[in-house]
Scaffold this motif. Sequence first.
Motif, PDB file in Angstrom:
ATOM      1  N   HIS A  50     137.166 -19.004 -38.528  1.00  0.00           N
ATOM      2  CA  HIS A  50     136.314 -18.013 -37.759  1.00  0.00           C
ATOM      3  C   HIS A  50     136.533 -16.651 -38.650  1.00  0.00           C
ATOM      4  O   HIS A  50     137.521 -16.208 -38.852  1.00  0.00           O
ATOM      5  CB  HIS A  50     137.034 -17.849 -36.344  1.00  0.00           C
ATOM      6  CG  HIS A  50     136.566 -19.382 -35.805  1.00  0.00           C
ATOM      7  ND1 HIS A  50     137.582 -20.003 -34.931  1.00  0.00           N
ATOM      8  CD2 HIS A  50     135.633 -20.041 -35.777  1.00  0.00           C
ATOM      9  CE1 HIS A  50     137.084 -21.143 -34.469  1.00  0.00           C
ATOM     10  NE2 HIS A  50     135.696 -21.340 -34.806  1.00  0.00           N
ATOM     11  N   GLU A  53     139.161 -13.985 -37.542  1.00  0.00           N
ATOM     12  CA  GLU A  53     140.684 -14.365 -37.318  1.00  0.00           C
ATOM     13  C   GLU A  53     141.311 -13.887 -38.731  1.00  0.00           C
ATOM     14  O   GLU A  53     141.353 -14.893 -39.644  1.00  0.00           O
ATOM     15  CB  GLU A  53     140.498 -15.784 -36.933  1.00  0.00           C
ATOM     16  CG  GLU A  53     139.591 -15.874 -35.575  1.00  0.00           C
ATOM     17  CD  GLU A  53     139.905 -17.153 -34.991  1.00  0.00           C
ATOM     18  OE1 GLU A  53     140.477 -18.125 -35.336  1.00  0.00           O
ATOM     19  OE2 GLU A  53     138.996 -17.385 -33.920  1.00  0.00           O
ATOM     20  N   ARG A  97     132.883 -13.951 -35.246  1.00  0.00           N
ATOM     21  CA  ARG A  97     133.498 -15.354 -35.097  1.00  0.00           C
ATOM     22  C   ARG A  97     132.578 -16.215 -36.056  1.00  0.00           C
ATOM     23  O   ARG A  97     133.355 -17.123 -36.855  1.00  0.00           O
ATOM     24  CB  ARG A  97     133.393 -16.009 -33.884  1.00  0.00           C
ATOM     25  CG  ARG A  97     134.196 -17.710 -33.617  1.00  0.00           C
ATOM     26  CD  ARG A  97     134.107 -17.718 -32.276  1.00  0.00           C
ATOM     27  NE  ARG A  97     134.652 -18.895 -31.564  1.00  0.00           N
ATOM     28  CZ  ARG A  97     135.814 -19.717 -31.760  1.00  0.00           C
ATOM     29  NH1 ARG A  97     136.762 -18.686 -31.926  1.00  0.00           N
ATOM     30  NH2 ARG A  97     136.173 -20.701 -31.512  1.00  0.00           N
ATOM     31  N   HIS A 141     144.078 -19.975 -37.613  1.00  0.00           N
ATOM     32  CA  HIS A 141     143.356 -19.376 -36.562  1.00  0.00           C
ATOM     33  C   HIS A 141     144.159 -18.086 -35.936  1.00  0.00           C
ATOM     34  O   HIS A 141     145.411 -18.190 -35.902  1.00  0.00           O
ATOM     35  CB  HIS A 141     142.946 -20.387 -35.664  1.00  0.00           C
ATOM     36  CG  HIS A 141     141.699 -21.258 -36.290  1.00  0.00           C
ATOM     37  ND1 HIS A 141     140.584 -21.176 -35.944  1.00  0.00           N
ATOM     38  CD2 HIS A 141     142.067 -22.273 -37.069  1.00  0.00           C
ATOM     39  CE1 HIS A 141     139.585 -22.091 -36.448  1.00  0.00           C
ATOM     40  NE2 HIS A 141     140.749 -22.964 -37.070  1.00  0.00           N
ATOM     41  N   SER A 142     143.459 -17.525 -34.897  1.00  0.00           N
ATOM     42  CA  SER A 142     144.093 -16.575 -34.292  1.00  0.00           C
ATOM     43  C   SER A 142     143.405 -16.654 -32.681  1.00  0.00           C
ATOM     44  O   SER A 142     142.179 -16.982 -32.757  1.00  0.00           O
ATOM     45  CB  SER A 142     144.012 -15.317 -34.778  1.00  0.00           C
ATOM     46  OG  SER A 142     142.846 -14.798 -35.069  1.00  0.00           O
ATOM     47  N   GLU A 204     147.218 -21.419 -34.412  1.00  0.00           N
ATOM     48  CA  GLU A 204     146.910 -20.140 -33.669  1.00  0.00           C
ATOM     49  C   GLU A 204     148.037 -19.135 -33.997  1.00  0.00           C
ATOM     50  O   GLU A 204     148.814 -19.359 -33.171  1.00  0.00           O
ATOM     51  CB  GLU A 204     146.436 -20.522 -32.294  1.00  0.00           C
ATOM     52  CG  GLU A 204     145.274 -21.490 -32.097  1.00  0.00           C
ATOM     53  CD  GLU A 204     143.835 -20.972 -32.327  1.00  0.00           C
ATOM     54  OE1 GLU A 204     143.815 -19.610 -32.560  1.00  0.00           O
ATOM     55  OE2 GLU A 204     142.971 -21.721 -32.558  1.00  0.00           O
TER      56      GLU A 204
HETATM   57 ZN   LIG Z   1     139.644 -19.723 -34.711  1.00  0.00          ZN
END
Ligand SMILES: [Zn+2]
Length: 318
Positions: A50, A53, A97, A141-142, A204
């Motif tokens: 993404h 992120e 994103r 990810h975040s 995440e």
């Molecule tokens: Zn993500």
Amino acid sequence: MTSQHLELPPIEVTPKDLSAYRTGNRGVDYVHTFDSGRPGPHVIVNGLTHGNEFCGMIAVTHLFEHNIRPRRGKLTLAFANVDAYHNFDPAKPFDSRYVERDFNRVWDTDTLEGPDATVDVKRARALRHIYAEADGLLDLHSTSYAVPSMLIYEPHAKLDPLARHLHSPLHHVILPGVKHPGRPLIQYGAFGKADASPLAVVVECGQHFARSSGEIAISVTMRFLDFYGLIPTDLAAQYKAEAGAPKRYEVTDVMVAKTDRFRFAGDFIGFEELPAGALIATDGDEELRAPAEGCTLVMPARRIVKGRDVVSLARRLS
Ligand SMILES: [Zn+2]
């Protein structure tokens, strides 16, 4: 499309110039494979699935800047949706994103081999043969909101040793089968097959633009490389897992917005535990309620897009 919680979080991390990493050695931009020349697994560390992120970008650039090379096997460093990353606008930090289509919802054969001509799917097609080489894929990810970091993986026994080795993040979210509208990368091909050996997990790492998210991404990346024996143990020892027992959750449903009038019923940020029947959201005239006692919200979306997933519902396992 609607946004809730309009106040913007602090942007502690801004995009780095990645132009030095554009030309790799795989014939695909922003992908580099380092071969130790010794037998061993092929491990991929993947950032920017993404575009906004940044923690994955921080971890991958850390590996480049510190000349981390595999002691055995191969190490591939990949920046995934770089076009989305390049669209980052600090005034609209949640808009990058993806470019046209979520890169993390396209990993089924019909989409990859179908007529979709979005830049995101074209990028997925360019990268798929590289991901298919992996014995281990770490997808960084975040989250939209500042919630505890989490490890996400499928409930296959093959993933248990890796999850135990990583240990933290201490929130483990188990994802049984494809519940999202579009297959995520960690469920692509052999990753999603219980009887095939390749492993893939998502981490995440915290809020998108928080400095701490990059630090968590680096730490978990080092433990991931250590699991495969790719880095010296004294280096890995500098990145210890957090103490404590992981809290384990299992995703039961992924909610998808059916209309342009989807609204959450509260200022949810994630990990709220709701009583059975509690109102989660309204979608047009429909009321969406917690299906069971202790229903836990995981990663409510900040930007609501009709036809896309807006929140996962989970139950606590342990
Ligand atoms: Zn993500």
